[in-house]
Design a protein around this motif. Sequence first.
Motif, short mmCIF file in Angstrom:
data_model
loop_
_atom_site.label_atom_id
_atom_site.label_comp_id
_atom_site.label_asym_id
_atom_site.label_seq_id
_atom_site.Cartn_x
_atom_site.Cartn_y
_atom_site.Cartn_z
N GLY A 104 19.55 6.83 6.88
CA GLY A 104 19.39 7.91 5.92
C GLY A 104 18.87 7.33 4.61
N SER A 105 18.98 8.11 3.55
CA SER A 105 18.46 7.62 2.27
C SER A 105 19.51 7.73 1.17
N PRO A 106 20.33 6.68 1.01
CA PRO A 106 21.27 6.71 -0.11
C PRO A 106 20.57 6.83 -1.46
N PHE A 107 19.34 6.35 -1.54
CA PHE A 107 18.54 6.43 -2.78
C PHE A 107 18.29 7.88 -3.17
N LEU A 108 17.76 8.65 -2.22
CA LEU A 108 17.43 10.04 -2.54
C LEU A 108 18.70 10.88 -2.64
N GLN A 109 19.67 10.52 -1.83
CA GLN A 109 20.93 11.26 -1.87
C GLN A 109 21.60 11.11 -3.23
N ARG A 110 21.57 9.89 -3.76
CA ARG A 110 22.14 9.66 -5.09
C ARG A 110 21.44 10.53 -6.12
N HIS A 111 20.11 10.58 -6.04
CA HIS A 111 19.33 11.39 -6.99
C HIS A 111 19.74 12.87 -6.91
N PHE A 112 19.81 13.38 -5.69
CA PHE A 112 20.15 14.80 -5.55
C PHE A 112 21.60 15.08 -5.96
N LEU A 113 22.49 14.18 -5.61
CA LEU A 113 23.90 14.42 -5.94
C LEU A 113 24.14 14.28 -7.45
N ASP B 238 0.81 -1.24 0.00
CA ASP B 238 0.00 0.00 0.00
C ASP B 238 0.84 1.28 0.00
N PHE B 239 2.15 1.15 -0.14
CA PHE B 239 3.01 2.32 -0.27
C PHE B 239 3.79 2.15 -1.58
N ASP B 240 3.86 3.18 -2.39
CA ASP B 240 4.74 3.16 -3.56
C ASP B 240 5.60 4.42 -3.52
N THR B 241 6.85 4.21 -3.18
CA THR B 241 7.78 5.34 -3.05
C THR B 241 8.99 5.11 -3.95
N ARG B 242 8.75 4.46 -5.10
CA ARG B 242 9.89 4.14 -5.97
C ARG B 242 10.48 5.37 -6.62
N SER B 243 9.69 6.42 -6.75
CA SER B 243 10.18 7.64 -7.41
C SER B 243 10.91 8.53 -6.41
N PRO B 244 11.96 9.21 -6.87
CA PRO B 244 12.60 10.19 -5.98
C PRO B 244 11.76 11.47 -5.82
N HIS B 245 10.70 11.60 -6.62
CA HIS B 245 9.84 12.79 -6.53
C HIS B 245 8.64 12.47 -5.65
N GLY C 112 12.23 -2.91 4.62
CA GLY C 112 12.25 -1.53 5.10
C GLY C 112 11.00 -1.26 5.89
N GLY C 113 10.53 -0.01 5.86
CA GLY C 113 9.32 0.34 6.61
C GLY C 113 9.66 1.18 7.83
N ALA C 114 8.83 1.05 8.85
CA ALA C 114 9.06 1.82 10.07
C ALA C 114 8.35 1.16 11.24
N CYS C 115 8.88 1.41 12.41
CA CYS C 115 8.22 0.96 13.63
C CYS C 115 8.40 2.05 14.69
N ALA C 116 7.35 2.31 15.44
CA ALA C 116 7.42 3.34 16.49
C ALA C 116 6.91 2.77 17.80
N LEU C 117 7.59 3.10 18.88
CA LEU C 117 7.17 2.68 20.22
C LEU C 117 7.17 3.89 21.15
N GLU D 125 13.59 2.43 7.61
CA GLU D 125 14.57 2.24 6.54
C GLU D 125 13.88 2.29 5.17
N ASP D 126 14.60 2.84 4.19
CA ASP D 126 14.18 2.73 2.80
C ASP D 126 14.24 1.27 2.37
N LEU D 127 13.48 0.92 1.35
CA LEU D 127 13.64 -0.38 0.71
C LEU D 127 13.90 -0.08 -0.77
N THR D 128 15.16 0.03 -1.11
CA THR D 128 15.56 0.47 -2.44
C THR D 128 16.79 -0.33 -2.90
N ALA D 129 17.16 -0.15 -4.15
CA ALA D 129 18.38 -0.79 -4.65
C ALA D 129 19.57 -0.38 -3.79
N GLU D 130 19.62 0.92 -3.47
CA GLU D 130 20.77 1.44 -2.75
C GLU D 130 20.88 0.83 -1.35
#
Lengths: 116, 442
Positions: free
Chosen positions: B128-137, B62-69, B250-255, B210-215
């Motif tokens: 952090g997000s090596p995925f998004l960082q790669r895109h920006f760099l 139910d989440f699609d965050t494959r795009s850097p946008h 990846g995903g997230a957990c909060a306590l 954590e991201d779930l990406t190639a990076e």
Amino acid sequence: MNKRAPNPEDSLRGFPPATVAACLAFRAHNDPVALDTAIIGIIEHLLPKRPAQPVGSFPGSALLVEDLGLDSFSMVEMTFIFEDVFGAPLAQEELIKIRTLDDLRSLIQRSISSNK
Amino acid sequence: MSVTARPTVPRAVISGLGFITSIGNDQSTVSQNLRALRHGFAPIEFIPGCELPVKVAGTIKDFDTRSPHFADWTWPSARYPLGRDVLRSIAPHGLHAFCALDQAIRDANLAPADLKAEDTGLFTASAGSPFLQRHFLNGMHESQGSRLQPLGIISTIAGTLNFNLAAHHGIRGGVCGFVSACASTAHALGYAQDEIRLGRHQRILVVGAEDLTAESTYSFHGMRVLSRNSDPATASRPFDRARDGFVGTGGACALVIEEADSAQARGAPIYAELLGWGQASDGHHMAVSDPGGQGLARAMQRALAASRLAPSDVDYINAHATSTQAGDRSEALALHTVFTAAGARPAISSTKALTGHALSMAGAMEAGFCALALREGFIPGQAHLTDPDPVCEGLNLPRQTLDQAPEVVLSNSSGFGGSNVVLAFRRWSPAALPALTRQTPP
């Protein structure tokens, strides 16, 4: 490495269709009405918080930061988009003087004219 | 000279939970899947046509965050309405974190004023997000420096969760990030307990994501620690002789870790007491576990001592075991050192068989699972185990979920550099702790 030419379609990703249409109309026909619609639409989309009233209903004297809620980060994003879409570089020394909506309109118009 | 009574040490409890995980995006689904041992894996190809032999991941449904946008992202936005003010400075795992924390805050019945109180803190961890960082760099290089994303740093560096969540919720207590790789959120939980017990904070929100990406995933193939098994049903099989590496997720957990009286006064659900914790390092290798598991054994012993527990008091251990040959063997030996040698046979399972390895968020996610097991009264079985590694002989690895309410649970975490953290939880009892087989703290 060759510098990549900015792609307006990329820059406008996620913007409302009416704003994208206005940007493309201005690029195609230099339509000043489309330019103003585009400027207002871009600002409105980049505001961190949705304003209580449409940006287009604010007077030209409205302050970008105090009245509209633009912050320094959205200002930077906005300059990239104006440059990519209108091909008009906005000089940093000019940008820091801008306070109002009308200041911004004039700067963009001056920049577009001088780049023709 | 007058003698004053020693003040009671505050008790730290878990009073709120939130999950965005491969086995569910809400507490009820996670609990059902844990009990039924249903995994969250699916075939995935982060890079189309990729020739890497890594074909499975613990996907976030139910989440699609494959795009850097972020304009392209989709998520349950009616449930989690997030505007541009939030989205512009977060990475994919930041979106997961906002959603998981929202669940935990609602679960704990915390009002905005509680979050803004000076004794509410926030501890987080992510890579952090090596995925998004790669895109920006890449954008920086391609534009020769003329396109520097204004919020690129805020959205991508380790610490991005702190920056964004603390500002959004107006956190005014301590805000801190933890960096001990796959032990990071276990460290965050341990230090959160310390803060409560020292009386410095009323509550600490602990968030891992954590991201779930190639990076974030494929990069581990460089170390040859990812499973090459393309069958989602068997790719992750901790403690099995045929295990061949971990499956990424990846995903997230909060306590919400909170002082018990405060949680009770608000009528919050109390899942478990965080009794104590221990940590110890291997002093062995920057990436490989100590083959004898001595660091992890020491961390377990310290957690038991801090919690005044004996090995025989422990009913269940949520193992770190990621399904690598070396790591699982090391943990099995550590478990023998602490438990088999003491004649104790607690049930042991690694829920990474179901979820995959969530890296820095693993400690928080698995603590969340332990909290559910303690409150609901079950012990997750060891999924995907058909041929146990001989090193596990003598360890109690139930193949099926046990309909048995544990009283005391440990959660193990180990990270690069040999950093080991063990958390000890106990089923909540408002009364003073009944005597277990206490051992004298060292």
